[in-house]
Write a protein that holds these residues in place. Structure first.
Motif, PDB file in Angstrom:
ATOM      1  N   VAL A  20      -9.721   9.117  -4.466  1.00  0.00           N
ATOM      2  CA  VAL A  20      -8.312   9.535  -4.646  1.00  0.00           C
ATOM      3  C   VAL A  20      -7.900   9.673  -6.113  1.00  0.00           C
ATOM      4  N   PHE A  21      -8.877   9.857  -7.008  1.00  0.00           N
ATOM      5  CA  PHE A  21      -8.564  10.114  -8.422  1.00  0.00           C
ATOM      6  C   PHE A  21      -7.806  11.440  -8.535  1.00  0.00           C
ATOM      7  N   ASP A  44     -11.822   5.084  -2.105  1.00  0.00           N
ATOM      8  CA  ASP A  44     -12.074   4.665  -3.483  1.00  0.00           C
ATOM      9  C   ASP A  44     -10.850   4.945  -4.346  1.00  0.00           C
ATOM     10  N   TYR A  49      -5.363   4.829 -11.375  1.00  0.00           N
ATOM     11  CA  TYR A  49      -4.992   6.052 -10.650  1.00  0.00           C
ATOM     12  C   TYR A  49      -3.505   6.045 -10.254  1.00  0.00           C
ATOM     13  N   LYS A  77     -10.557  -0.728  -8.774  1.00  0.00           N
ATOM     14  CA  LYS A  77     -11.241  -0.975 -10.057  1.00  0.00           C
ATOM     15  C   LYS A  77     -10.292  -1.597 -11.068  1.00  0.00           C
ATOM     16  N   HIS A 110     -14.125  -0.922 -14.300  1.00  0.00           N
ATOM     17  CA  HIS A 110     -14.059   0.550 -14.350  1.00  0.00           C
ATOM     18  C   HIS A 110     -14.978   1.159 -15.423  1.00  0.00           C
ATOM     19  N   SER A 141     -18.816   0.084 -12.924  1.00  0.00           N
ATOM     20  CA  SER A 141     -18.766   1.540 -12.942  1.00  0.00           C
ATOM     21  C   SER A 141     -19.034   1.997 -14.370  1.00  0.00           C
ATOM     22  N   TRP A 189     -19.802   9.288  -8.673  1.00  0.00           N
ATOM     23  CA  TRP A 189     -18.456   9.861  -8.827  1.00  0.00           C
ATOM     24  C   TRP A 189     -18.553  11.310  -9.284  1.00  0.00           C
ATOM     25  N   PRO A 191     -19.080  13.740  -7.260  1.00  0.00           N
ATOM     26  CA  PRO A 191     -20.340  14.164  -6.631  1.00  0.00           C
ATOM     27  C   PRO A 191     -20.468  15.682  -6.547  1.00  0.00           C
ATOM     28  N   GLN A 194     -16.737  18.137  -9.670  1.00  0.00           N
ATOM     29  CA  GLN A 194     -15.352  18.626  -9.601  1.00  0.00           C
ATOM     30  C   GLN A 194     -15.291  20.104  -9.201  1.00  0.00           C
ATOM     31  N   LEU A 198     -20.374  24.689  -7.471  1.00  0.00           N
ATOM     32  CA  LEU A 198     -20.416  25.223  -6.108  1.00  0.00           C
ATOM     33  C   LEU A 198     -20.722  26.721  -6.072  1.00  0.00           C
ATOM     34  N   ALA A 215     -20.502  22.936  -0.905  1.00  0.00           N
ATOM     35  CA  ALA A 215     -20.143  21.514  -1.058  1.00  0.00           C
ATOM     36  C   ALA A 215     -20.974  20.659  -0.101  1.00  0.00           C
ATOM     37  N   ILE A 230     -18.302   9.838  -2.842  1.00  0.00           N
ATOM     38  CA  ILE A 230     -16.857   9.708  -2.581  1.00  0.00           C
ATOM     39  C   ILE A 230     -16.129  10.985  -3.004  1.00  0.00           C
ATOM     40  N   PRO A 231     -16.451  12.128  -2.341  1.00  0.00           N
ATOM     41  CA  PRO A 231     -15.771  13.370  -2.723  1.00  0.00           C
ATOM     42  C   PRO A 231     -14.256  13.273  -2.537  1.00  0.00           C
ATOM     43  N   LYS A 232     -13.547  13.944  -3.433  1.00  0.00           N
ATOM     44  CA  LYS A 232     -12.081  14.005  -3.355  1.00  0.00           C
ATOM     45  C   LYS A 232     -11.650  15.408  -2.985  1.00  0.00           C
ATOM     46  N   SER A 233     -10.675  15.514  -2.099  1.00  0.00           N
ATOM     47  CA  SER A 233     -10.010  16.792  -1.866  1.00  0.00           C
ATOM     48  C   SER A 233      -8.620  16.510  -1.320  1.00  0.00           C
TER      49      SER A 233
END
Ligand code: NDP
Length: 277
Positions: A20-21, A44, A49, A77, A110, A141, A189, A191, A194, A198, A215, A230-233
């Motif tokens: 969730v960054f 995560d 954040y 973290k 962190h 991390s 992180w 992964p 960003q 792709l 992806a 831990i992909p973010k979208s």
């Protein structure tokens, strides 16, 4: 559906979770709820954040819909400015209060912030939180081998996890080998870099051959390497897409084509010189 990895204290962690960054606080609770409804069980976040409280709200909301806290794996973290023994204990209390839970599954330092040289004292506080049962597993991390080695030389508990920048352009082979030798789980992180790789022809070609998206191919490469991802979208369709990576496999030759994309290029800062408090 999602495979589990076993962390050093015998704790199970889902191999794929939701990061969730850079999700705005007001967007976080609905995004996390969407992820939990799609089947993610690991989230995560981090104090820096600014969205721990909103993660906590989503966790509360889904408990009302039958997803118990015990099924979830929550990582947060410790931010750089809070390093040091006493400051770490206080920062942990603040994170726990924001999350609205009485324990955290995984607590990470962190960044090592080497210029301030407080990560050993910080780690001793993490060891105490673990011994007190307030954190199920402790890790770090952005630690290089030298930082990990120093912790192992000067403290008792070996980190369960090192969460590092890792994607096909920065495959971190040496650090992954060191982790494997010492029973440290590698967590990736950014992964998907960003989103930056792709459009790579190797990735798009493999996606076409497998009838998957770029992806999904990159996430599958991580899974087959044994990395936690831990992909973010914030996009509902991508949240669902990113967890749908367990119905196909890349061959050794296909993995090697992706391995060959390693250029050592970082998106984020080098932990040896990142000293922002
Ligand atoms: P990711 O590699 O997860 O990429 C996220 C980006 O890719 C977003 O722009 C997202 O767009 C896009 N994206 C996601 N899924 C797809 C898809 N299926 N197709 C196309 N584009 C997609 O980067 P992050 O930097 O967010 O890293 C993931 C997590 O790692 C973070 O959320 C955080 O939890 C952790 N992290 C930890 C760090 C540390 O120092 N420990 C540092 C950085 C990250 P959109 O959201 O618009 O859909």
């Amino acid at each position: 559906m999602i495979p589990q990895v076993t962390l050093r204290p015998g704790v199970s962690m889902p191999q794929l979770g939701y990061g969730v960054f850079q999700i705005a606080a007001e967007e976080t609770a609905p995004c996390v709820e969407a992820a939990l409804e799609a089947g993610y069980r690991s989230i995560d976040t981090a104090a820096i954040y600014g969205n721990e409280a909103e993660v906590g709200k989503a966790v509360q909301a889904v408990q009302g819909r039958g997803i118990d806290r015990g099924e979830l794996f929550i990582t947060t973290k410790l931010w750089n400015a809070d390093q040091g023994y006493d400051a770490t204990l206080a920062a942990f209390d603040a994170s726990l209060a924001a999350l609205g839970t009485d324990y955290v599954d995984l607590y990470l330092i962190h960044w090592p912030v080497p210029a301030h040289d407080r990560y050993v004292a910080t780690w001793r506080a993490m060891e105490r939180l673990h011994a007190d049962g307030r954190v199920r597993a402790i890790g770090v991390s952005n630690f290089h081998i030298s930082h990990l080695q120093r912790l192992m030389d000067e403290t008792q508990v070996v980190p369960a996890v090192n969460q590092i920048e890792l994607h096909p352009n920065l495959a971190q082979r040496g650090l992954r080998e060191f982790h494997a030798e010492h029973g440290i789980v590698t967590e990736a992180w950014s992964p998907l870099a960003q989103g930056g790789l792709l459009g790579d022809p190797v990735v798009t070609d493999l996606a076409q051959q497998h009838g998957k998206t770029p992806a999904q191919v990159v996430l599958r490469w991580h899974i087959q390497l044994g990395n936690v991802v831990i992909p973010k979208s914030v996009t509902r369709q991508r949240i669902v897409e990113n967890i749908d990576v367990f119905d196909f496999a890349l061959s050794a030759e296909e993995l090697a084509r992706i391995d060959a994309l390693d250029s050592g290029a970082r998106i984020g800062p080098d932990p040896d010189t990142f000293n922002r408090l």
